[in-house]
Design an enzyme around this catalytic site. Structure first.
Site, PDB file in Angstrom:
ATOM      1  N   GLU A   1       0.816  -1.217   0.000  1.00 15.19           N
ATOM      2  CA  GLU A   1       0.000   0.000   0.000  1.00 15.19           C
ATOM      3  C   GLU A   1       0.847   1.263   0.000  1.00 15.19           C
ATOM      4  OE1 GLU A   1      -3.454   2.483   0.337  1.00 15.19           O
ATOM      5  OE2 GLU A   1      -3.152   0.411  -0.293  1.00 15.19           O
ATOM      6  N   ASP A   2       1.951   1.272   0.782  1.00 15.79           N
ATOM      7  CA  ASP A   2       2.669   2.517   1.056  1.00 15.79           C
ATOM      8  C   ASP A   2       4.067   2.599   0.455  1.00 15.79           C
ATOM      9  OD1 ASP A   2       0.496   3.366   2.496  1.00 15.79           O
ATOM     10  OD2 ASP A   2       1.278   2.704   4.429  1.00 15.79           O
TER      11      ASP A   2
END
Length: 715
Positions: free
Chosen positions: A115-116
């Site tokens: 996600e990051d």
């Protein structure tokens, strides 16, 4: 994931156990690995906790996962200034302390990378295998659930679909929420409150359903501190002012130890302090607390039989409170929990609650499904098929390579998936709108006990306590249950409203006529969301009732939402006056029907109103009616809540803020700390009713808001 600072005023996770220093962990994380053959200090705590539960675990995969996570998150920081890697480390440590297996811990370390960071799912799959990739992907799909849209019903529908196929995804999510709840201190108060409410309404019940009591209790305390700061502070002061409570319990524990030692029973007797919410509930229940009320005794033994031996000695040597005895070993809770509960009176008159369980039962009581290991691991003993996941034993430790193949329908068959979760995943697909799903989800999560009923033709059904033959029909037959006309319970004919008990045998009787269908009365007897949603769907699609699809349309009345109005276009009742029934207070766009009453009027009811069934039974012919154009309406709502100061003021404020006016209100006397409020309200626009009900549910302490129905006169 959100990056928050540590809140120093938050209640400790497990009173009596030190919390890992995240700042020291952060400094260690910045240094990275020190040697090729030694784990870095930052993950050393995780490795130590993991080896405590799994002495033979291979730590190499954790080392590789940490290196990838630390490298990919390098340069990212939380709002507190700590390296971002401290978040996945803290989440993984929580799971390691609960006994999670290696695959879960590996996925937990990597749960934010896709996600990051620049890491892709393909990289995770290539380096750690399909199983870890599946878990990371499942958690990644939940990232937007954390904050922002977290309170939206549709978001939770997606969350449950994404996580339902593997309970380990939910476990990682719960640990992730716990760490973020611990670190909400720098957020705005209104954002803290919104996150806390979502945690209270859905994530805490999910933790309870998954049996993860260690996470549930801390989440409860953290939510309590945010949503009820005054009560939390009073409870904290009460606990601090009764520092001698531990001595009172220790004295009783010593007496119990002596009794068991003299009886030749090998047991460990521990004092378990109550957490903040538990103390608060005890205070509300009893009004005044004594020293022994601030905790409970926990007796741990080796075998199931020893539990009952301990119980016998306690009831022989102490004065038992029989009303407090519960046997959750013979009848485990739906979330795998097993224990004997009792309470005994000490010589000075004080009462001590006692929990009796084996060491394995205690592990499952604390960690729930997390303690069951990899649900997809195959061992030689399981070659003939997976054994049921009960509290008595945990599957063997397995790594990423032990993933099972998907079932024939493409869905992974998880032997640890609780029956309630399977049912939830089934009925959520049929919920017609997010509000129906949200209301049904809250109602389903509020159930705290399950029963098992046996089918006459073989097999079993898991149902919530209080379920009826209607619920069993839809659980077994789905949409075909529309044709159900009766049942046999334990061999005897029974009505569909019959409440089933644990262990009952049920046979559902279906009509051969496919035109048969449910009546509105069935909604009164349906307890499960699956049954209620299916019944409502059929009634909405067949407003003319069962067996009359080709019937000629009846005349209709133009109805507005005003308390009284004259009707236009009723062909055989010219000039008739139409009124809304006070028993069910229909509002647009409720499905409605009318009945001619004395005085030349037509009374309009909601189709599901008990008065409709009553008048139909008496042979009264219904009159077809429809809504007119007037937008305002009057409606009666019932709010169910836990008692607390200022609750009435907060509810009326929420009603006023939503633009509604209180016409009439009643508050029933509290019953077991629960309060029932009934409001008759005037809304300027009927379309605002769902938003009003949501606003009332958001008031702290309120756990349900529903439309009221009262017995109606037959006219």
């Amino acid at each position: 994931m959100s990056a928050e600072a540590t809140n120093p005023d938050a209640p400790s996770r497990r009173r009596g156990r030190p919390r890992i220093d995240l700042r020291r962990l952060g400094r260690a994380a910045l240094l990275g690995p020190t040697t090729r053959d030694r784990l870095p200090d930052a993950i050393g705590h995780v490795a130590e906790a993991h080896r405590a539960h799994h002495p033979d675990a291979d730590l190499a995969v954790l080392h590789r996962a940490y290196v990838l996570a630390e490298t990919s998150h390098r340069g990212q920081f939380r709002k507190s200034g700590e390296p971002y890697i401290t978040h996945p480390l803290a989440v993984t440590l929580i799971l390691a302390e609960l006994g999670a297996e290696t695959t879960t811990l590996t996925a937990s370390l990597l749960h934010d990378t896709v996600e990051d960071t620049e890491v892709t799912l393909d990289q995770v799959r290539d380096q750690f295998g399909e199983e870890v990739c599946y878990l990371v992907d499942g958690v990644t799909k939940l990232e937007k659930v954390d904050y922002g849209a977290a309170a939206e019903p549709e978001t939770f529908r997606k969350m449950l679909v994404a996580t339902g196929n593997d309970v380990r995804v939910m476990s990682i999510k719960l640990a992730d929420r716990l760490h973020n709840m611990r670190t909400l201190g720098v957020m705005r108060p209104e954002k803290q409150a919104r996150i806390a409410k979502v945690t209270r309404d859905v994530l805490i019940p999910l933790a309870e359903r998954l049996g993860v009591q260690a996470l549930k209790t801390e989440l409860e305390d953290l939510v309590f501190a945010i949503l009820h700061p005054e009560e939390y502070e009073k409870t904290r002061a009460l606990i601090a002012g009764n520092s001698g409570a531990g001595e009172a319990l220790a004295a009783v524990a010593e007496q119990v130890s002596t009794v068991l030692r003299e009886a030749g029973i090998s047991a460990e007797v521990l004092v378990r302090p109550r957490h903040f919410v538990s103390v608060h509930r005890s205070l509300l229940k009893r009004g005044e607390l004594r020293g022994t009320d601030f905790g409970r005794l926990l007796v741990l033994v080796a075998e199931d039989a020893d539990c009952y031996a301990v119980l016998g000695e306690l009831h022989t040597c102490f004065t038992p409170l029989i009303s407090e005895f519960k046997d959750f070993i013979a009848a485990p809770k739906f979330n795998l929990y097993q224990s004997l509960h009792t309470a005994v009176a000490a010589p000075d008159g004080s009462v001590a609650e006692v929990l009796i369980r084996t060491h394995q039962m205690h592990k499952v009581a604390e960690a729930g499904v997390i303690a069951l290991g990899n649900p997809y691991a195959h061992t030689p003993a399981e070659a003939a098929g997976p054994a049921p996941a009960l509290a008595g034993s945990a599957p063997a430790e397995a790594g990423p390579a032990d993933a099972t193949e998907p079932a024939d329908d493409g869905e992974r068959a998880d032997p640890t998936r609780p029956g309630w979760l399977s049912r939830l995943l089934d009925w959520q697909q049929n919920a017609p709108d997010p509000d129906t799903f949200w209301t049904s989800l809250r109602a389903d999560l509020a159930q705290d006990r399950e029963i098992t009923v046996f089918l006459a033709d073989g097999g079993t059904l898991g149902l919530p306590a209080g379920a009826t033959c209607v619920d069993a029909a839809y659980a077994q037959h789905g949409a075909a249950a529309h044709a159900c006309v009766g049942a046999r319970v334990n061999g005897r004919l029974a009505t569909l409203s019959t409440v089933l008990g644990d262990g009952d045998t049920v046979q559902l009787l279906l009509a051969g006529d496919t035109a048969s269908g449910p009546s509105p009365e069935w909604l009164k007897h349906a307890r499960t969301p699956a049954a209620r949603i299916a019944i409502r769907g059929w009634l909405d699609a067949h407003p003319e009732g069962p067996g009359t699809p080709d019937a000629a349309p009846r005349p209709f009345a133009a109805v507005t939402a005003a308390p009284r109005s004259t009707a236009g276009a009723v062909a055989d009742l010219p000039g008739v006056t139409v009124r809304l029934a006070g028993c069910c207070t229909p509002v647009p766009p409720d499905p409605i029907t009318g009945f001619a009453v004395r005085g030349g009027m037509v009374t309009v009811h909601r189709e599901e109103c008990p008065g409709v069934t009553r008048m139909t039974t008496l042979g009264r012919a219904p009159v077809t009616v429809r809504w007119g154009d007037a937008p305002d309406c009057r409606v009666t709502l019932v709010a169910e809540s836990f008692g607390r100061p200022r609750l009435l003021a907060d509810l009326t404020e929420a009603i006023a803020t939503a633009g509604a006016a209180v016409v009439f209100a009643t508050v029933e006397p509290p019953l077991e700390q629960r309060v029932r409020h009934t409001y008759t309200l005037h809304l300027p626009d009927a379309a605002e009713l769902p938003a009003l009900m949501r606003a009332m549910r958001e008031v702290p302490g309120v756990y349900d808001v529903s439309r009221a129905q009262y017995p109606a006169a037959t006219g």
